[in-house]
Scaffold this active site. Structure first.
Site, PDB file in Angstrom:
ATOM      1  N   ARG A  67      35.288  45.142  36.863  1.00  0.00           N
ATOM      2  CA  ARG A  67      36.641  45.275  37.396  1.00  0.00           C
ATOM      3  C   ARG A  67      36.981  46.766  37.373  1.00  0.00           C
ATOM      4  O   ARG A  67      36.432  47.525  36.575  1.00  0.00           O
ATOM      5  CB  ARG A  67      37.642  44.519  36.522  1.00  0.00           C
ATOM      6  CG  ARG A  67      37.450  43.025  36.515  1.00  0.00           C
ATOM      7  CD  ARG A  67      38.354  42.359  35.459  1.00  0.00           C
ATOM      8  NE  ARG A  67      38.164  40.927  35.458  1.00  0.00           N
ATOM      9  CZ  ARG A  67      37.323  40.277  34.665  1.00  0.00           C
ATOM     10  NH1 ARG A  67      36.594  40.952  33.776  1.00  0.00           N
ATOM     11  NH2 ARG A  67      37.206  38.959  34.730  1.00  0.00           N
ATOM     12  N   LYS A  76      39.049  41.382  30.824  1.00  0.00           N
ATOM     13  CA  LYS A  76      40.304  40.726  31.190  1.00  0.00           C
ATOM     14  C   LYS A  76      40.607  39.522  30.305  1.00  0.00           C
ATOM     15  O   LYS A  76      41.745  39.258  29.968  1.00  0.00           O
ATOM     16  CB  LYS A  76      40.245  40.313  32.663  1.00  0.00           C
ATOM     17  CG  LYS A  76      41.553  39.793  33.213  1.00  0.00           C
ATOM     18  CD  LYS A  76      41.415  39.502  34.698  1.00  0.00           C
ATOM     19  CE  LYS A  76      42.667  38.867  35.245  1.00  0.00           C
ATOM     20  NZ  LYS A  76      42.504  38.538  36.665  1.00  0.00           N
ATOM     21  N   HIS A 103      37.840  45.221  44.325  1.00  0.00           N
ATOM     22  CA  HIS A 103      37.567  43.781  44.270  1.00  0.00           C
ATOM     23  C   HIS A 103      36.537  43.365  45.324  1.00  0.00           C
ATOM     24  O   HIS A 103      35.733  42.466  45.080  1.00  0.00           O
ATOM     25  CB  HIS A 103      38.841  42.950  44.406  1.00  0.00           C
ATOM     26  CG  HIS A 103      38.609  41.517  44.070  1.00  0.00           C
ATOM     27  ND1 HIS A 103      38.378  41.085  42.782  1.00  0.00           N
ATOM     28  CD2 HIS A 103      38.518  40.426  44.867  1.00  0.00           C
ATOM     29  CE1 HIS A 103      38.166  39.781  42.803  1.00  0.00           C
ATOM     30  NE2 HIS A 103      38.249  39.354  44.048  1.00  0.00           N
ATOM     31  N   ARG A 136      33.275  44.054  43.747  1.00  0.00           N
ATOM     32  CA  ARG A 136      32.993  43.039  42.719  1.00  0.00           C
ATOM     33  C   ARG A 136      32.536  41.746  43.383  1.00  0.00           C
ATOM     34  O   ARG A 136      31.586  41.104  42.955  1.00  0.00           O
ATOM     35  CB  ARG A 136      34.246  42.832  41.867  1.00  0.00           C
ATOM     36  CG  ARG A 136      34.103  41.824  40.747  1.00  0.00           C
ATOM     37  CD  ARG A 136      35.342  41.901  39.845  1.00  0.00           C
ATOM     38  NE  ARG A 136      35.524  40.747  39.018  1.00  0.00           N
ATOM     39  CZ  ARG A 136      34.921  40.536  37.845  1.00  0.00           C
ATOM     40  NH1 ARG A 136      34.064  41.429  37.376  1.00  0.00           N
ATOM     41  NH2 ARG A 136      35.175  39.453  37.136  1.00  0.00           N
ATOM     42  N   HIS A 177      33.765  35.600  33.494  1.00  0.00           N
ATOM     43  CA  HIS A 177      34.683  34.486  33.727  1.00  0.00           C
ATOM     44  C   HIS A 177      34.513  33.433  32.638  1.00  0.00           C
ATOM     45  O   HIS A 177      33.395  33.041  32.325  1.00  0.00           O
ATOM     46  CB  HIS A 177      34.405  33.822  35.080  1.00  0.00           C
ATOM     47  CG  HIS A 177      34.755  34.659  36.252  1.00  0.00           C
ATOM     48  ND1 HIS A 177      34.197  34.467  37.490  1.00  0.00           N
ATOM     49  CD2 HIS A 177      35.613  35.706  36.396  1.00  0.00           C
ATOM     50  CE1 HIS A 177      34.690  35.354  38.344  1.00  0.00           C
ATOM     51  NE2 HIS A 177      35.548  36.113  37.695  1.00  0.00           N
ATOM     52  N   TYR A 195      33.137  32.639  44.656  1.00  0.00           N
ATOM     53  CA  TYR A 195      32.149  33.530  45.244  1.00  0.00           C
ATOM     54  C   TYR A 195      31.032  32.793  45.974  1.00  0.00           C
ATOM     55  O   TYR A 195      30.186  33.413  46.574  1.00  0.00           O
ATOM     56  CB  TYR A 195      31.543  34.421  44.155  1.00  0.00           C
ATOM     57  CG  TYR A 195      32.562  35.337  43.534  1.00  0.00           C
ATOM     58  CD1 TYR A 195      32.889  36.546  44.120  1.00  0.00           C
ATOM     59  CD2 TYR A 195      33.231  34.965  42.371  1.00  0.00           C
ATOM     60  CE1 TYR A 195      33.837  37.378  43.566  1.00  0.00           C
ATOM     61  CE2 TYR A 195      34.183  35.796  41.805  1.00  0.00           C
ATOM     62  CZ  TYR A 195      34.485  36.996  42.406  1.00  0.00           C
ATOM     63  OH  TYR A 195      35.424  37.809  41.865  1.00  0.00           O
TER      64      TYR A 195
END
Length: 150
Positions: A7, A32, A100, A103, A126, A135
């Site tokens: 990120r 995150k 993004h 990413r 994640h 994705y």
């Protein structure tokens, strides 16, 4: 960003002490989700970062941040976005390139290469597989084309 799936905030906070230029291991601290994770970089990326570190330290002084300005302060989110805009225009890339997008491109390519959604989930940090599944739609297009070609 494109080679690690970081990120933009993770890239901005990345410190040299968390990058092993011998093994290619990059430790992402407090992502995150509040967790730490490890990503790996290729030999080509190791070479590029090694050259960058030498240049950064010789021209501006020793910086603790991998990506810093000439005053050895870490970059801001806007700095990264401005550079992406500048260099994507210079490369005549029509699509808007954002952190993004890079990413997302990383995740798509990793999924194409590995065929392993759990590996992509781990690389992106994640906690939920459903987040990673976002994705897969591009890879599904590959699946459709492959099936139609039979």
């Amino acid at each position: 960003l494109l080679k690690t799936g970081l990120r933009v905030s993770e890239a901005i906070d990345l410190k040299w002490q968390n990058v092993n230029l011998m093994t290619g291991q990059v430790i992402v601290l407090n992502d995150k989700g509040g967790k730490d994770r490890i990503v790996y970089i290729s030999e080509k990326t190791i070479d590029a970062l090694t050259k960058w570190k030498e240049r950064q330290w010789s021209e501006w002084g020793k910086s603790e941040h991998v990506f810093s300005n000439r005053y050895c302060s870490k970059l801001a989110d806007g700095d990264i976005r401005e550079m992406l805009l500048k260099y994507s225009r210079k490369a005549k890339i029509a699509k808007k390139v954002t952190p993004h997008v890079l990413r997302h491109s990383f995740a798509t390519e990793l999924l194409r290469e590995s065929k392993n959604i759990r590996l992509v989930q781990k690389a992106l940090g994640h906690s939920s597989l459903s987040t990673t599944m976002i994705y897969t739609h591009i890879v599904d297009d590959d699946y459709e084309q492959a099936m139609k070609a039979l």
